[in-house]
Design a protein around this motif. Structure first.
Motif, PDB file in Angstrom:
ATOM      1  N   LEU A  71       0.831  -1.212   0.000  1.00  0.00           N
ATOM      2  CA  LEU A  71       0.000   0.000   0.000  1.00  0.00           C
ATOM      3  C   LEU A  71       0.862   1.258   0.000  1.00  0.00           C
ATOM      4  O   LEU A  71       0.527   2.259  -0.664  1.00  0.00           O
ATOM      5  CB  LEU A  71      -0.942  -0.003   1.206  1.00  0.00           C
ATOM      6  N   HIS A  72       1.987   1.224   0.704  1.00  0.00           N
ATOM      7  CA  HIS A  72       2.883   2.389   0.729  1.00  0.00           C
ATOM      8  C   HIS A  72       3.477   2.630  -0.657  1.00  0.00           C
ATOM      9  O   HIS A  72       3.586   3.779  -1.111  1.00  0.00           O
ATOM     10  CB  HIS A  72       3.991   2.186   1.759  1.00  0.00           C
ATOM     11  N   SER A  73       3.842   1.551  -1.342  1.00  0.00           N
ATOM     12  CA  SER A  73       4.414   1.712  -2.686  1.00  0.00           C
ATOM     13  C   SER A  73       3.370   2.201  -3.680  1.00  0.00           C
ATOM     14  O   SER A  73       3.719   2.809  -4.694  1.00  0.00           O
ATOM     15  CB  SER A  73       5.016   0.385  -3.159  1.00  0.00           C
ATOM     16  N   GLN A  74       2.075   1.960  -3.395  1.00  0.00           N
ATOM     17  CA  GLN A  74       1.015   2.451  -4.274  1.00  0.00           C
ATOM     18  C   GLN A  74       0.641   3.901  -3.979  1.00  0.00           C
ATOM     19  O   GLN A  74      -0.178   4.485  -4.668  1.00  0.00           O
ATOM     20  CB  GLN A  74      -0.231   1.572  -4.126  1.00  0.00           C
ATOM     21  N   GLY A  75       1.229   4.487  -2.901  1.00  0.00           N
ATOM     22  CA  GLY A  75       1.024   5.895  -2.622  1.00  0.00           C
ATOM     23  C   GLY A  75      -0.051   6.197  -1.587  1.00  0.00           C
ATOM     24  O   GLY A  75      -0.460   7.347  -1.450  1.00  0.00           O
ATOM     25  N   TYR A  76      -0.519   5.201  -0.869  1.00  0.00           N
ATOM     26  CA  TYR A  76      -1.517   5.453   0.178  1.00  0.00           C
ATOM     27  C   TYR A  76      -0.866   6.179   1.351  1.00  0.00           C
ATOM     28  O   TYR A  76       0.318   6.003   1.637  1.00  0.00           O
ATOM     29  CB  TYR A  76      -2.124   4.135   0.674  1.00  0.00           C
ATOM     30  N   LEU A  91       4.050   3.252  10.919  1.00  0.00           N
ATOM     31  CA  LEU A  91       5.330   3.944  10.777  1.00  0.00           C
ATOM     32  C   LEU A  91       6.489   3.073  11.223  1.00  0.00           C
ATOM     33  O   LEU A  91       7.545   3.030  10.577  1.00  0.00           O
ATOM     34  CB  LEU A  91       5.320   5.252  11.576  1.00  0.00           C
ATOM     35  N   ALA A  92       6.303   2.343  12.333  1.00  0.00           N
ATOM     36  CA  ALA A  92       7.368   1.483  12.830  1.00  0.00           C
ATOM     37  C   ALA A  92       7.669   0.367  11.845  1.00  0.00           C
ATOM     38  O   ALA A  92       8.850   0.030  11.608  1.00  0.00           O
ATOM     39  CB  ALA A  92       6.966   0.882  14.186  1.00  0.00           C
ATOM     40  N   VAL A  93       6.646  -0.192  11.212  1.00  0.00           N
ATOM     41  CA  VAL A  93       6.866  -1.256  10.216  1.00  0.00           C
ATOM     42  C   VAL A  93       7.600  -0.696   9.011  1.00  0.00           C
ATOM     43  O   VAL A  93       8.563  -1.301   8.511  1.00  0.00           O
ATOM     44  CB  VAL A  93       5.520  -1.899   9.800  1.00  0.00           C
ATOM     45  N   GLY A 136      12.772  -0.162   6.037  1.00  0.00           N
ATOM     46  CA  GLY A 136      13.550   0.788   5.252  1.00  0.00           C
ATOM     47  C   GLY A 136      12.756   1.517   4.176  1.00  0.00           C
ATOM     48  O   GLY A 136      13.331   2.105   3.281  1.00  0.00           O
ATOM     49  N   ALA A 137      11.433   1.475   4.264  1.00  0.00           N
ATOM     50  CA  ALA A 137      10.620   2.144   3.257  1.00  0.00           C
ATOM     51  C   ALA A 137      10.626   3.657   3.464  1.00  0.00           C
ATOM     52  O   ALA A 137      10.512   4.422   2.502  1.00  0.00           O
ATOM     53  CB  ALA A 137       9.188   1.613   3.281  1.00  0.00           C
ATOM     54  N   ILE A 138      10.738   4.112   4.707  1.00  0.00           N
ATOM     55  CA  ILE A 138      10.849   5.521   4.999  1.00  0.00           C
ATOM     56  C   ILE A 138      11.964   5.732   6.011  1.00  0.00           C
ATOM     57  O   ILE A 138      12.333   4.808   6.740  1.00  0.00           O
ATOM     58  CB  ILE A 138       9.517   6.131   5.531  1.00  0.00           C
ATOM     59  N   ALA A 139      12.462   6.945   6.070  1.00  0.00           N
ATOM     60  CA  ALA A 139      13.582   7.224   6.967  1.00  0.00           C
ATOM     61  C   ALA A 139      13.121   7.705   8.316  1.00  0.00           C
ATOM     62  O   ALA A 139      12.112   8.172   8.578  1.00  0.00           O
ATOM     63  CB  ALA A 139      14.504   8.257   6.348  1.00  0.00           C
TER      64      ALA A 139
END
Length: 120
Positions: free
Chosen positions: A88-93, A110-112, A117-120
């Protein structure tokens, strides 16, 4: 004499004798009733004692410290949900949309994402 007449006489004698001998089953019935009542009383007494012990044990229990509450809330997220979050994050949600779809809090999402490593 005839056999049926002999059996009839024996049956009559037994029937008459049963009235005079008495009924011993009433004694057993009374004994059974006494045992039943005593068993009920003991069970009731044990139940009351058990409730008293449970109440005594609950008296010493206070509120849990906040650190142990946080540990209880931080359960590991299943790998399927982690994959769903990453997809879902890669799809822009947004984080809130992902949290709603995954039935997690925004902080858990956010912790996941940070752990993968998807977000800093």
């Amino acid at each position: 004499m005839n056999i049926p007449i002999i059996l009839l006489i024996i049956g009559l004698i037994c029937s008459i004798a049963s009235f005079f001998i008495g009924n011993s089953s009433s004694k057993y019935t009374d004994d059974l009733e006494k045992v039943s009542i005593s068993l009920y009383q003991e069970t009731n007494s044990l139940s009351k004692r058990l409730k008293a012990v449970e109440e005594e044990l609950m008296i010493g229990v206070g509120p849990l410290p906040s650190s142990s509450l946080r540990i209880a809330k931080e359960k590991p997220v299943h790998e399927v949900i982690v994959n769903q979050i990453l997809s879902l994050h890669s799809q822009g949600y947004s984080i809130n949309d992902i949290a709603n779809r995954a039935a997690l809090s925004s902080n858990e999402v956010l912790a996941v994402l940070q752990s993968k490593g998807a977000i800093a």
